[in-house]
Scaffold this motif. Structure first.
Motif: not given
Length: 170
Positions: A98, A105, A162-167
């Motif tokens: 990522s 999490s 949040q960016r990591q969750k989206e990726r």
């Protein structure tokens, strides 16, 4: 042009594409204004909402609208002791793929991790002096599962979490 009850997006695109000057008017919906009194296209907006009252700088520290407390984002140390076969009390996601790091999490309520202050959105910077900022997910899991005493450096970093969750999916 009459645009009563128009969404903000439609209003924005209409004004952007307008080839003539546009006058935006904010009115109370109870008022009756004749449209023919205006020479330019008219768009009626909802009534203006006043900004919050001014607060003196010395009083802003305690006021909830002016919370400048940034210490929650500073790195901190968390120590966990894990008996053999016991669960960690938290899950991680992310890793090298990522390019954003390893993040907490999930934290199990009333677990040692919860009592130590771990929270969803914490980025794991290191565990037992092993850098976790550019580590494979599987290697991070192995390090966390095999250690009996875990000395973690973490920081609350909700934006990258949040960016990591989206990726990623794990």
């Amino acid at each position: 042009m009459r645009m009563r009850g128009v969404t903000e997006d439609r209003l924005s695109s209409t004004c952007y594409r307008a080839t003539t000057n546009v006058r935006l008017l904010s009115t109370n919906m109870d008022q009756k204004i004749p449209y023919d009194d205006y020479q330019l296209p008219v768009v009626f907006l909802p009534s203006y909402e006043s900004p919050p009252a001014w607060i003196a700088p010395q009083e802003r520290i305690q006021h909830p609208d002016y919370n400048n407390e940034l210490t929650q984002f500073l790195p901190r140390t968390v120590v966990l002791k894990k008996p053999p076969g016991a669960q960690l009390g938290f899950n991680i996601r992310g890793g090298k793929a990522s390019q954003l790091g390893i993040f907490i999490s999930k934290v199990v309520p009333d677990s040692d991790a919860h009592r130590a202050g771990l929270q969803e959105g914490d980025q794991v910077l290191s565990v037992n002096e092993v850098d976790f900022q550019d580590i494979e997910h599987s290697r991070a899991v192995d390090i966390l599962k095999t250690a009996r005493e875990i000395l973690m450096r973490v920081r609350f970093f909700p934006y990258n979490y949040q960016r990591q969750k989206e990726r990623t999916v794990h």
